[in-house]
Scaffold this motif. Structure first.
Motif, PDB file in Angstrom:
ATOM      1  N   VAL A 161       6.189 -27.037   7.180  1.00 11.04           N
ATOM      2  CA  VAL A 161       6.714 -25.591   7.075  1.00 11.04           C
ATOM      3  C   VAL A 161       8.000 -25.764   7.293  1.00 11.04           C
ATOM      4  O   VAL A 161       8.449 -26.316   8.509  1.00 11.04           O
TER       5      VAL A 161
ATOM      6  N   CYS B  73      -0.701 -20.027  15.110  1.00  9.65           N
ATOM      7  CA  CYS B  73      -1.081 -20.750  14.186  1.00  9.65           C
ATOM      8  C   CYS B  73      -2.282 -21.373  14.788  1.00  9.65           C
ATOM      9  O   CYS B  73      -2.495 -21.842  15.975  1.00  9.65           O
TER      10      CYS B  73
ATOM     11  N   TYR C 191      -4.143 -23.851  14.068  1.00  5.50           N
ATOM     12  CA  TYR C 191      -4.169 -25.301  14.244  1.00  5.50           C
ATOM     13  C   TYR C 191      -3.217 -25.813  15.157  1.00  5.50           C
ATOM     14  O   TYR C 191      -2.980 -27.099  15.293  1.00  5.50           O
TER      15      TYR C 191
ATOM     16  N   ARG D 265       0.021 -26.262  14.834  1.00  5.34           N
ATOM     17  CA  ARG D 265       0.823 -27.234  14.143  1.00  5.34           C
ATOM     18  C   ARG D 265       2.377 -27.136  14.715  1.00  5.34           C
ATOM     19  O   ARG D 265       2.910 -28.242  14.505  1.00  5.34           O
ATOM     20  N   HIS D 266       2.954 -25.993  14.876  1.00  3.52           N
ATOM     21  CA  HIS D 266       4.233 -25.972  15.249  1.00  3.52           C
ATOM     22  C   HIS D 266       4.534 -26.612  16.649  1.00  3.52           C
ATOM     23  O   HIS D 266       5.392 -27.515  16.710  1.00  3.52           O
TER      24      HIS D 266
ATOM     25  N   CYS E  47       0.307 -29.272   7.979  1.00  2.00           N
ATOM     26  CA  CYS E  47       0.297 -27.771   7.978  1.00  2.00           C
ATOM     27  C   CYS E  47      -0.985 -27.771   7.008  1.00  2.00           C
ATOM     28  O   CYS E  47      -1.232 -28.426   6.321  1.00  2.00           O
ATOM     29  N   MET E  48      -1.987 -26.514   7.233  1.00  3.63           N
ATOM     30  CA  MET E  48      -3.012 -26.492   6.519  1.00  3.63           C
ATOM     31  C   MET E  48      -2.713 -25.707   5.438  1.00  3.63           C
ATOM     32  O   MET E  48      -3.669 -25.269   4.519  1.00  3.63           O
ATOM     33  N   GLY E  49      -1.545 -24.968   5.349  1.00  3.62           N
ATOM     34  CA  GLY E  49      -1.437 -24.336   4.093  1.00  3.62           C
ATOM     35  C   GLY E  49      -2.002 -23.019   4.127  1.00  3.62           C
ATOM     36  O   GLY E  49      -2.344 -22.295   2.832  1.00  3.62           O
ATOM     37  N   CYS E  50      -2.118 -22.180   5.358  1.00  2.15           N
ATOM     38  CA  CYS E  50      -2.781 -21.209   5.427  1.00  2.15           C
ATOM     39  C   CYS E  50      -1.862 -19.727   5.072  1.00  2.15           C
ATOM     40  O   CYS E  50      -2.381 -18.719   4.907  1.00  2.15           O
ATOM     41  N   PHE E  51      -0.739 -20.122   5.010  1.00  2.00           N
ATOM     42  CA  PHE E  51       0.655 -19.153   4.769  1.00  2.00           C
ATOM     43  C   PHE E  51       0.641 -17.984   5.946  1.00  2.00           C
ATOM     44  O   PHE E  51       1.535 -17.199   5.788  1.00  2.00           O
TER      45      PHE E  51
ATOM     46  N   CYS F 119       1.627 -17.855   8.991  1.00  2.00           N
ATOM     47  CA  CYS F 119       3.111 -17.944   9.664  1.00  2.00           C
ATOM     48  C   CYS F 119       4.120 -17.536   8.746  1.00  2.00           C
ATOM     49  O   CYS F 119       5.042 -16.968   8.916  1.00  2.00           O
TER      50      CYS F 119
END
Ligand code: SF4
Ligand code: SF4
Length: 468
Positions: free
Chosen positions: A24, A42, A44, A46-47, A67-71, A73
């Motif tokens: 991201v 998030c 997960y 991730r940030h 990043c898991m790509g959930c969009f 954020c």
């Protein structure tokens, strides 16, 4: 009732920085400094992980792409400051068959032992080449066979290797048949030797140890026997020696402790099998056939002779070799299987299919096309964080540093991968309403084939599809 097949797993973290798909990108200018920053939301985390990762960064090439790509954020930032990027290193992994997605999911399964969850829907086309032109019938997905997945019923993934008799004779008190030897393994998978193109890592002892741990069988080039640093005597029931035309048999004492042996195909294959059987009548003998331009006919020919198991091998992308228009392994399997069914001799022989088996769904699809079981090689290597690069030769540096791995790491990751494949096979079978993998063999009614559907639907208007 036999004990349920279960593989014990524990997480084995990667040695190298993860090569994920998404990162991201964050432009801090113009940040409104809102108190409910989407980064904190998030699930997960991730940030925060990225900040810690950057603080301890040792290599500027190893950026954080996890990043898991959930969009979530990206969509929810009130100032639209976040954007998703795709990792260029990820995009360069593998080749057109062993795609970055296959490599990454193999790494994840080897790390966790769990079934990978992709989420966010299916992002690709609905049909493609090879196994992607075939879909399994999931219409039973909500029916009771799903109980098997959750423990109330048992979905069996056991298969038998060897000749099955077509009837039992009870004309006297006991069964009068002369029953041929049969090897039963709990999963329709055996481990094969690496193709010569991927000669770098010698994983023989790790694969044999994992075969013993999971109750499976690993094919070992007999010229490597005995291997240093491991008590192979204990592993012998899980080893199948491979003998090419010129390799002498291992000592009889050693051979007798194994259950399966594989020989290279040759004009005198039948005589060589007989010689082995004279020494070890209880061993099951396999003939290995390369699927080159004569391979398919040879497989059918041997199946009609007195051979009990054939192991057909396509190239690592699942294709026939040495022809201008190579056929894919699933199509060749269907041809062999159908021919043997028509001749009424299908149960005389076990078919092991290898080459191009990259995902657990390929196991189920190969069996639907007529294999009894499959052999795998490269997934076990990829499980050890191999990048599937094109420089796998002695003398060249392995980017994944496979020469440095330790035994526990190797066996742990491979065991996790097999456990994750077993879980997925059970899921696929549950969704198809199958409780027994032996019954899946040749069940093409449980699948749909793109070429057949296309011909059925459009063939009458446009004729046959031209070959590329
Ligand atoms: S896209 Fe989803 S997984 Fe990725 S950082 Fe944003 S919230 Fe986390
Ligand atoms: S990373 Fe490359 S060199 Fe290393 S094992 Fe994998 S394919 Fe071979």
């Amino acid at each position: 009732m036999p004990e349920k097949y279960h593989i014990k797993t524990s997480p084995v973290p990667p040695r190298l920085p993860r090569i994920g798909k998404y990162g991201v990108v964050d432009w801090r200018e113009d940040c409104a400094g809102c108190h409910n920053c989407v980064k904190r939301a998030c699930i997960y985390d991730r940030h925060r992980q990225e900040m810690e990762y950057i603080r301890n960064l040792s290599d500027v090439n190893a950026l954080f792409f996890d990043c898991m790509g959930c969009f979530s954020c990206v969509q929810d930032c009130t100032k639209n400051l976040l954007g998703m990027s795709i990792n260029p290193v990820y995009e360069r992994l593998g080749n057109e068959y062993w795609t970055p997605d296959i490599i990454r999911t193999t790494w994840l399964q080897a790390e966790t032992g769990k079934i990978p969850v992709s989420g966010a829907g299916y992002g690709g086309p609905f049909s493609g080449a090879g196994f992607d032109s075939m879909w399994t019938d999931m219409s039973e997905i909500v029916r009771p066979t799903r109980d098997g997945i959750h423990g109330r019923e048992y979905i069996s993934t056991s298969v038998d290797i060897g000749r099955k008799v077509s009837y039992l004779d009870f004309s006297s008190d006991a069964c009068c048949n002369n029953l041929p030897p049969l090897v039963t393994i709990p999963l329709p998978v055996i481990f094969d030797m690496n193709p010569t193109k991927f000669a770098l890592p010698d994983l023989t002892n790790i694969k044999a140890a994992v075969a013993a741990r999971t109750g499976l069988i690993s094919i070992v080039d007999s010229r490597k026997w005995p291997l240093p640093g491991i008590d192979f005597e204990q592993l012998l029931p899980h080893i199948a020696f491979y003998l090419d035309e010129n390799t002498p048999l291992p000592s009889h004492d050693v051979l007798k402790k194994t259950r399966l042996v594989e020989i290279q195909d040759s004009p005198d294959a039948g005589d060589r099998v007989k010689k082995i059987k004279d020494i070890c009548p209880d061993i099951v003998a396999v003939v290995r056939i390369e699927l080159n331009k004569n391979g398919l006919d040879r497989a059918i020919e041997l199946a009609c002779c007195d051979i009990e198991v054939i192991h057909i091998i396509a190239d690592s992308n699942g294709n026939e070799t040495g022809t201008e228009h190579p056929r894919f392994i699933k199509d060749m399997l269907r041809t062999i299987h159908t021919s043997l069914v028509e001749d009424g001799i299908r149960d005389n022989i076990t078919i092991i299919a290898g080459g191009g088996i990259a995902l657990p769904e390929h196991v189920a699809k190969s069996i639907i096309c007529g294999a009894d079981l499959v052999s795998i090689d490269l997934p076990l290597m990829i499980a050890l964080e191999c990048f599937f690069c094109s420089r796998c030769e002695p003398g060249l540096a392995c980017p994944a540093k496979l020469e440095n791995i330790d035994f526990d790491y190797g066996t742990g990751r491979m065991t996790n991968l097999i456990a994750a494949w077993h879980g997925q096979l059970i899921e696929v079978m549950g969704a198809m309403g199958m409780r027994e993998i032996r019954r899946l063999r040749g069940e093409t009614g449980r699948a749909m084939f793109f070429e057949e559907l296309e011909e059925e639907t459009f063939g009458k208007f446009f004729g046959k599809r031209k070959q590329a």
